[in-house]
Design a protein around this motif. Structure first.
Motif, PDB file in Angstrom:
ATOM      1  N   SER A  10       0.811  -1.223   0.000  1.00  0.00           N
ATOM      2  CA  SER A  10       0.000   0.000   0.000  1.00  0.00           C
ATOM      3  C   SER A  10       0.841   1.268   0.000  1.00  0.00           C
ATOM      4  CB  SER A  10      -0.942   0.006   1.209  1.00  0.00           C
ATOM      5  OG  SER A  10      -0.197  -0.047   2.413  1.00  0.00           O
ATOM      6  N   THR A  40     -16.437  -3.061 -15.438  1.00  0.00           N
ATOM      7  CA  THR A  40     -16.171  -1.624 -15.366  1.00  0.00           C
ATOM      8  C   THR A  40     -15.829  -1.091 -16.755  1.00  0.00           C
ATOM      9  OG1 THR A  40     -13.838  -2.023 -14.851  1.00  0.00           O
ATOM     10  CG2 THR A  40     -15.351  -1.771 -12.987  1.00  0.00           C
ATOM     11  N   LYS A  80      -7.376  -6.824 -15.601  1.00  0.00           N
ATOM     12  CA  LYS A  80      -8.013  -5.541 -15.296  1.00  0.00           C
ATOM     13  C   LYS A  80      -8.776  -5.606 -13.971  1.00  0.00           C
ATOM     14  CE  LYS A  80     -11.221  -2.340 -17.648  1.00  0.00           C
ATOM     15  NZ  LYS A  80     -12.520  -2.492 -17.013  1.00  0.00           N
ATOM     16  N   TYR A  81      -9.136  -6.814 -13.535  1.00  0.00           N
ATOM     17  CA  TYR A  81      -9.962  -6.976 -12.340  1.00  0.00           C
ATOM     18  C   TYR A  81      -9.188  -7.569 -11.163  1.00  0.00           C
ATOM     19  CZ  TYR A  81     -13.598  -5.835 -15.610  1.00  0.00           C
ATOM     20  OH  TYR A  81     -14.344  -5.173 -16.548  1.00  0.00           O
ATOM     21  N   ALA A 137      -6.267  -6.921  -7.999  1.00  0.00           N
ATOM     22  CA  ALA A 137      -6.363  -6.032  -6.845  1.00  0.00           C
ATOM     23  C   ALA A 137      -6.013  -4.574  -7.178  1.00  0.00           C
ATOM     24  CB  ALA A 137      -5.434  -6.541  -5.744  1.00  0.00           C
ATOM     25  N   ILE A 138      -6.535  -3.652  -6.366  1.00  0.00           N
ATOM     26  CA  ILE A 138      -6.242  -2.227  -6.493  1.00  0.00           C
ATOM     27  C   ILE A 138      -4.841  -1.947  -5.967  1.00  0.00           C
ATOM     28  CG2 ILE A 138      -6.865   0.085  -5.675  1.00  0.00           C
ATOM     29  CD1 ILE A 138      -9.745  -0.803  -5.567  1.00  0.00           C
ATOM     30  N   ASN A 139      -4.101  -1.118  -6.691  1.00  0.00           N
ATOM     31  CA  ASN A 139      -2.814  -0.616  -6.205  1.00  0.00           C
ATOM     32  C   ASN A 139      -3.096   0.669  -5.430  1.00  0.00           C
ATOM     33  OD1 ASN A 139      -0.277   0.428  -5.792  1.00  0.00           O
ATOM     34  ND2 ASN A 139       0.421   0.108  -7.895  1.00  0.00           N
ATOM     35  N   TYR A 140      -3.144   0.571  -4.096  1.00  0.00           N
ATOM     36  CA  TYR A 140      -3.557   1.714  -3.283  1.00  0.00           C
ATOM     37  C   TYR A 140      -2.528   2.841  -3.299  1.00  0.00           C
ATOM     38  CZ  TYR A 140      -7.439  -1.057  -1.577  1.00  0.00           C
ATOM     39  OH  TYR A 140      -8.592  -1.791  -1.506  1.00  0.00           O
ATOM     40  N   GLY A 161      -3.861   4.230  -6.754  1.00  0.00           N
ATOM     41  CA  GLY A 161      -5.301   4.314  -6.952  1.00  0.00           C
ATOM     42  C   GLY A 161      -5.792   3.594  -8.182  1.00  0.00           C
ATOM     43  N   ARG A 162      -4.910   2.922  -8.904  1.00  0.00           N
ATOM     44  CA  ARG A 162      -5.305   2.211 -10.124  1.00  0.00           C
ATOM     45  C   ARG A 162      -5.640   0.758  -9.793  1.00  0.00           C
ATOM     46  NH1 ARG A 162      -0.209   4.532 -11.901  1.00  0.00           N
ATOM     47  NH2 ARG A 162      -0.566   6.483 -13.006  1.00  0.00           N
ATOM     48  N   GLN A 163      -6.747   0.271 -10.387  1.00  0.00           N
ATOM     49  CA  GLN A 163      -7.114  -1.131 -10.188  1.00  0.00           C
ATOM     50  C   GLN A 163      -6.529  -1.989 -11.299  1.00  0.00           C
ATOM     51  OE1 GLN A 163     -11.267  -2.115  -9.889  1.00  0.00           O
ATOM     52  NE2 GLN A 163     -10.873  -4.297  -9.661  1.00  0.00           N
TER      53      GLN A 163
END
Length: 782
Positions: free
Chosen positions: A311, A704, A751-752, A754-757, A760-762
């Motif tokens: 994170s 999405t 594309k689906y 995990a989110i890179n916190y 902010g990109r998933q």
């Protein structure tokens, strides 16, 4: 009874010069030869009858002609410089070889020249730029074909005309075919159920090996390829011969690739793969036909990308053998090494391919045995523990009887089918063990009425799937019925269907052609859709099946127009496909409806169905101003609109439909460069624009939107010849994504993730810029 020797000569239509080295092929007889230095050719062992003959030469438009081999008359064939490729021969989609322009079903051919000029990471990636064809990807190693918005079990894949049966029900299962073994690919865009039964709802892709070599010749080649982005190395050795009708071909190939990179993610942890493959055949080609024993062995191991990131730093995370989470540093796990989770695929096919000439009749028989072993390793504490292990064994057959021509009608009857058994041998269970039995009978016919080529047929199929119950104890070990919790219910499902097709191609003139076709296809639900219940590592989701699903049926209308002149070629193919009982997965919500339901850390998807309508098409324009035959400006646009009928907002669009795509390529080709030793020199630049995809299945957080992006690809290559015009080697250079654009394709499964916190990109992005160098060295032993 053998026909008298067939002889002929191939010349340039404009200059009258002879063309040495032109390929003369009888596709239905698997016999081929090359013209000698004086442009002549000779077949000494052909059967009597009327067969389609094709003549090909680099830089010239292919010529197709029906030849009566019993006359003994010499043939004169004149080739014109290539302005278009409308004369290619197509084997799939019809009962016998047919000139592509005479088939009413939209068809594309990707030939050896285009395949060699393309930088790709697998077999589907090599042909994915064909208008109307896309790919679902899970990293560099896994690609699934998508024809006009439909994929998985809706697309039939053929390996040299035989059905490829692996675990094709999953998005993360690639096509088990060696990219190096493909000489050309034929793509049928329309229901293929007529000849092949269930699973051909979208179309058929046939991967074909090189043609047989000339009698008395022994040839070979060595191919090497290197790609800079993921340090991919590929090597292939091919040998083929023909000694008095005794034919053989054998190929061995290997690939290794490390983690790929892109601008946003850097090195994508655990995205490497390795392959070791073999294929070939041995048999006889005589006046009575041919009989070949075939083999294909595909072996691949690849990392599965989960996409978890730290994170704070945004770096990828891995879990070590002690269960501790670590930040991945440097170039990834260990260069070309693979971590957990990973997947291993072994696909073996042994078969026999026969074609018997019985007087004026012809009979073909293909019988094959396939074993597909797919293993997923997902336990960091035990690197070799098989979390999932599917073993699928298939016996398949196809018998076709070609009747003598009667009043201009060419008719074929046949039957095809298979028997399958799939077993679970891992410690986790996603689908139940099952057995499948299916078969079908069909008849097709065609006739030419002046300028109209008419064809059609009917088929009846039956398929039965029997799934076994499974009970697990507290340790997740299988136990007898009643002694644990039930994981899978036993069920038996039977599906029956009638398929049909009729269409025509009408030549308004030598330059203008109209096509129309109407077809009904069907697809029985696969085992995952009927019975899955488990965490699917490759798709990062928990899946639930529905045993009461009904078979999909489609009603498709196709229309096409083709215009060709000295300066421009134009084609437009449009379609409308109505599918009843369309099956797709959608995310489930919690009882409150606020969030997606989660099991074992992943969102839960359940298979459901409804009525759907797909429509769209492809338009292509090729400008080749005469006399500048060396210059081509090719443009294509493809689109699909896919709707689910009678649904509320958010559920009207079918999920995972490819975005509209516009491709433009400027290419120059020179058959000879002055007095130099450079032949078939080419240079090309391609711009590929993928439009934004906002027509999504937004309900239940299933899908999405994807923004638009544009990629630029370039290429350069040539054959280097000796003083006697013998090719010494061929060199191909290519750069994909030249400007290193960071993008996510709408059909990328990554594309689906995990989110890179930290950013902010998933999800994980597609491959960045890569430069490919490919070298092909031909060998001649006799």
């Amino acid at each position: 009874m053998a026909a008298p020797p067939l002889t002929g000569r191939v010349t340039d239509a404009a200059t009258g010069e002879v063309l040495p080295g032109a390929n003369v092929i009888f596709p239905d007889l698997r016999q081929a030869t090359a013209t000698s230095p004086d442009g002549t050719f000779r077949f000494a062992n052909l059967p009597r009858g009327r067969f389609l003959m094709q003549v090909r030469f680099v830089g010239y438009t292919a010529v197709v002609r029906t030849v009566d081999t019993s006359t003994g008359q010499p043939l004169e064939v004149a080739l014109t410089p290539a302005e278009t490729e409308i004369g290619q021969v197509v084997v799939t989609g019809v009962s016998a070889s047919t000139e592509m322009r005479r088939s009413p079903v939209p068809t594309s051919v990707v030939d050896q020249t285009r395949l060699r000029q393309t930088a790709s990471t697998n077999a589907i990636d090599a042909i994915a730029h064909t208008p109307g064809l896309n790919q679902i990807t899970t990293g560099a190693a896994i690609s699934k074909p998508v024809i006009r918005g439909l994929s998985s079990n809706r697309v039939i894949t053929l390996n040299n005309g035989a059905k490829q049966e692996g675990q094709q029900w999953g998005d993360e299962h690639g096509i088990e075919i060696d990219e190096f073994s493909i000489d050309r690919a034929e793509i049928i865009k329309g229901p293929g159920s007529l000849l092949y039964g269930s699973d051909g709802l979208a179309g058929v892709i046939n991967f074909l090996p090189p043609d047989p070599v000339d009698d008395g010749r022994i040839l070979g080649s060595v191919t090497a390829n290197y790609q800079t982005n993921n340090y991919q190395q590929g090597y292939s050795l091919w040998n083929a011969g023909n000694l008095n009708g005794f034919n053989w071909q054998v190929r061995g190939s290997g690939k290794v690739a490390a983690d790929y990179r892109n601008r946003y993610d850097g090195r994508v942890y655990n995205s490497g793969f390795r392959e070791l493959n073999g294929s070939g055949y041995v048999g006889l080609n005589k006046s009575w036909g041919y009989s070949h024993l075939t083999f294909n062995s595909f072996n691949q191991i690849l990392g599965l990308i989960e996409g978890e990131r730290d994170s704070l730093s945004g770096r990828f995370l891995r879990t070590n053998s002690l269960g501790e989470t670590q930040v991945v540093t440097g170039r990834g796990f260990s260069g070309y090494g693979l971590d957990v989770p990973r997947q291993q695929i072994n696909h073996l096919r042994l078969g026999t391919d026969n074609n018997f000439i019985l007087g004026q009749h012809r009979l073909t028989l293909n019988v094959g045995w396939q074993q597909n072993r797919r293993r997923e390793f997902g336990n960091p504490a035990d690197y070799y523990e098989k979390s999932l292990f599917f073993q699928l064994r298939t016996v398949d057959y196809a018998l076709r009887w070609f009747l003598p021509e009667l009043n201009g009608w060419n008719t074929t009857f046949g039957t095809s089918g298979m028997q399958q058994q799939n077993q679970n041998k891992g410690v986790e269970f996603l689908i139940p063990a099952y057995r499948l039995l299916d078969g079908g009978i069909f008849g097709v016919t065609k006739k030419t009425f002046g300028k109209l080529d008419l064809s059609g047929g009917l088929r009846y199929d039956i398929r039965r799937i029997t799934a076994d119950a499974l009970y697990l104890n507290a340790d997740e070990q299988p136990v007898p019925a009643g002694e644990g919790d039930q994981k899978f219910e036993a069920f038996r499902s039977t599906f029956r269907n009638v398929s049909g097709s009729v269409g025509g191609a009408y030549s308004l003139s030598d330059k203008l052609l109209l096509k129309a076709n109407v077809a009904r296809g069907f697809r029985a639900p696969n085992i995952a859709e009927l019975g899955s219940n488990g965490k699917h590592e490759g798709t990062v989701r928990y899946e639930l099946g529905e045993p009461d699903l009904r078979a999909e049926t489609s009603f498709q209308l196709d229309g096409g127009l083709n215009f060709t002149s000295d300066h421009v070629s134009f084609s437009a193919d449009v379609f409308r496909n109505r599918i009843s009982n369309y099956i797709f997965p959608r995310s489930l919500t919690t009882p409150s409806g606020a969030d997606s339901l989660s099991l074992e850390g992943d969102r839960v998807f359940r298979y459901g169905q409804g009525d759907a309508r797909l429509a769209g098409g492809e338009v292509s324009v090729d400008l080749h101003p005469h006399p500048l035959d060396w210059l081509h400006f090719e443009n294509s646009f493809s689109m699909v609109r896919a709707m689910q009928l009678d649904q509320p907002a958010g559920q009207r669009n079918l999920p995972f439909i490819p975005a509209d795509r516009l491709q433009s390529e400027l290419r120059v080709n020179f058959r000879k460069v002055g007095g130099s030793r450079l032949h078939n020199l080419y240079a090309r630049g391609t711009v590929e624009h993928n439009f934004a995809q906002n027509r999504i299945f937004s309900a239940f957080d299933t899908e999405t939107p994807t923004p638009a992006y544009t990629l630029v690809n370039v290429g350069l290559g040539t054959d280097v010849v000796s003083a006697k015009d013998r090719t010494l080697f061929s060199l191909y250079l290519a750069a994909n994504n030249l400007f290193d654009v960071a993008y996510q394709n709408h059909l990328s499964r990554l594309k689906y993730t995990a989110i890179n916190y930290a950013t902010g990109r998933q999800g994980v992005f597609n491959m960045g810029r890569t430069v490919s160098v490919k070298l092909v060295v031909p060998l001649s032993f006799k």
